[in-house]
Motif scaffolding. Sequence first.
Motif, PDB file in Angstrom:
ATOM      1  N   ILE A 291      34.242  27.238  17.122  1.00 17.98           N
ATOM      2  CA  ILE A 291      34.908  28.422  16.611  1.00 17.98           C
ATOM      3  C   ILE A 291      33.798  29.366  16.442  1.00 17.98           C
ATOM      4  N   ALA A 292      32.422  29.278  16.131  1.00 23.36           N
ATOM      5  CA  ALA A 292      31.526  30.288  16.162  1.00 23.36           C
ATOM      6  C   ALA A 292      31.196  30.863  17.183  1.00 23.36           C
ATOM      7  N   ILE A 293      31.487  30.144  18.347  1.00 23.98           N
ATOM      8  CA  ILE A 293      31.206  30.580  19.701  1.00 23.98           C
ATOM      9  C   ILE A 293      32.314  31.524  20.294  1.00 23.98           C
ATOM     10  N   LYS A 294      33.636  31.004  19.799  1.00 26.09           N
ATOM     11  CA  LYS A 294      34.799  31.994  20.051  1.00 26.09           C
ATOM     12  C   LYS A 294      34.723  33.263  19.103  1.00 26.09           C
ATOM     13  N   MET A 295      34.272  33.113  17.959  1.00 21.07           N
ATOM     14  CA  MET A 295      34.315  34.426  17.249  1.00 21.07           C
ATOM     15  C   MET A 295      33.039  35.356  17.631  1.00 21.07           C
ATOM     16  N   LYS A 296      32.143  35.006  18.130  1.00 21.52           N
ATOM     17  CA  LYS A 296      31.111  35.657  18.838  1.00 21.52           C
ATOM     18  C   LYS A 296      31.666  36.388  19.948  1.00 21.52           C
ATOM     19  N   TYR A 297      32.351  35.782  20.614  1.00 26.63           N
ATOM     20  CA  TYR A 297      32.801  36.361  21.815  1.00 26.63           C
ATOM     21  C   TYR A 297      33.982  37.440  21.668  1.00 26.63           C
ATOM     22  N   ALA A 298      34.860  37.067  20.605  1.00 26.58           N
ATOM     23  CA  ALA A 298      36.268  37.937  20.230  1.00 26.58           C
ATOM     24  C   ALA A 298      35.269  39.273  19.520  1.00 26.58           C
ATOM     25  N   SER A 299      34.342  39.087  19.010  1.00 24.52           N
ATOM     26  CA  SER A 299      33.822  40.300  18.120  1.00 24.52           C
ATOM     27  C   SER A 299      33.016  40.953  19.347  1.00 24.52           C
ATOM     28  N   SER A 300      32.390  40.646  20.399  1.00 24.12           N
ATOM     29  CA  SER A 300      31.909  41.356  21.165  1.00 24.12           C
ATOM     30  C   SER A 300      32.890  42.020  22.190  1.00 24.12           C
ATOM     31  N   LYS A 301      34.222  41.674  22.120  1.00 22.07           N
ATOM     32  CA  LYS A 301      35.163  42.217  22.981  1.00 22.07           C
ATOM     33  C   LYS A 301      35.919  43.171  22.074  1.00 22.07           C
ATOM     34  N   GLY A 302      35.485  43.407  20.810  1.00 24.69           N
ATOM     35  CA  GLY A 302      36.208  44.517  19.965  1.00 24.69           C
ATOM     36  C   GLY A 302      37.615  43.996  19.391  1.00 24.69           C
ATOM     37  N   LEU A 303      37.637  42.814  19.261  1.00 25.21           N
ATOM     38  CA  LEU A 303      38.952  42.264  18.483  1.00 25.21           C
ATOM     39  C   LEU A 303      38.750  42.724  17.327  1.00 25.21           C
ATOM     40  N   ALA A 304      40.150  42.637  16.535  1.00 27.27           N
ATOM     41  CA  ALA A 304      40.328  42.864  15.032  1.00 27.27           C
ATOM     42  C   ALA A 304      39.862  41.767  14.170  1.00 27.27           C
ATOM     43  N   GLY A 305      39.675  40.782  14.832  1.00 28.33           N
ATOM     44  CA  GLY A 305      39.471  39.595  13.599  1.00 28.33           C
ATOM     45  C   GLY A 305      40.199  38.211  14.234  1.00 28.33           C
ATOM     46  N   ALA A 306      40.216  37.478  13.484  1.00 25.78           N
ATOM     47  CA  ALA A 306      40.944  36.012  13.811  1.00 25.78           C
ATOM     48  C   ALA A 306      42.169  35.440  12.844  1.00 25.78           C
ATOM     49  N   MET A 307      43.009  34.866  13.598  1.00 32.85           N
ATOM     50  CA  MET A 307      44.074  33.999  12.805  1.00 32.85           C
ATOM     51  C   MET A 307      44.012  32.551  12.959  1.00 32.85           C
TER      52      MET A 307
END
Length: 421
Positions: free
Chosen positions: A359-375
């Motif tokens: 999950i930490a890997i996914k959160m880092k990538y999503a953040s780097s792509k400018g996503l709003a957050g996580a669900m």
Amino acid sequence: MKFKTIFSAATVALALSGSALSMVVGGYYPSWKKAQTASIDLSKYTHIYMAFGIPSSSGTFAFDGDWFLPQVVSDLHGKGVKVLMSVGGWTGSNHFSNIVKDPSTSANMVKSFVDYVKTNNLDGIDIDWEYPGRLGDNCNVFDPASDTPNYLKFLQSLRSELDSAFGAGKKLITLALRVQPFDVNGSPSSDVSEFAKVVDYGNLMQYDINGGWNPETGPNAPFNFEQGKGMQVSFVSAIEDWTKAGWPANKLVAGVGFYGRSTIAKEDMSKDPQNQYQPQESVVPLGDSEDASWYDVCAGSTANSGTWQWKHLRDQGVLTSANTAASPWVRQWDSTSQTPWLFNPSTKQFISYDDPESIAIKMKYASSKGLAGAMVWSVNMDTPGGELMSAVRSFGSGATRRDAVPLAVSSAPAAMATSGA
């Protein structure tokens, strides 16, 4: 080098500070799991989606949690958490197509949404239509040519009516999104920008990609897919496909599953431990202590979900720590899907799941792509101490990844996910 995720007090403090506080942290609250949600600290979420309101053919809907909804809304508002009603779901999407194609029933649904938000002091509506333009559950009606354009018209009307009743932008519209954009005539839409203009957030369902419906074992929620193996979609490809189709990254929310799926391999997978794609049986085993056989009236068959909630992987003796399996289970890590998997040589059970590391890997990538957050699907599945939520809230904190660059994204056909989310 083998990477191990360690959430120290300093790491958690960082995750809860700065950019993490401005992120969206959405969680689905299944009405039928109310008792199991009592131990979860919902103040760690920014948005809670009450699941599910079930539409009728007339355009109205019913929610079986009406009896406890006022108290939940009051409690969560007291903690600064927004509450939305989520309408649809895997078994609740059978009428959407017919509703939005008819002006009368479409208007009825818009009115029912607005009235329900007003009556229950909600912050908005989440729509989980599985799926516009393609078959989801076997009972679902769908129109390959018209569902997606009709859906847009419906959402434009809903935005207009919510703004009229409550003030411009005061109430939220969010959507649960499949891993590829809405279909039109059998292919993903190339332009969904008009949807994003009236929707606040799209919640990507980046899980249920591989499972018991496939001939081979494979990752439930891969970060990257492996070329030629399993469904050719992933966490990374979902973000790329939606943003290429014109949905702004800052209106996308990455989806993570707080559960894994189990199947039965035909052979001893420990003989080829670097390969998580091996032939599997068609019969899915029971999952954790909350799993049970269920009858699917649409399919006309009885089956197990095979679901293992994270909390039960931890408290039923499968994992002795977040990244250590209890014998006879053996934990492996797949370097492409960036997810762990478990195998029991005695029973030939395979479990694919997410843990704090993946999950930490996914959160880092999503953040780097400018996503709003996580669900999250779903809030009741974490440990009482929130092991997975700590990883979710590492979004934007600089969490380490095993590899810095995702694999190339394929343009292969979309997965037919069988999500209940």
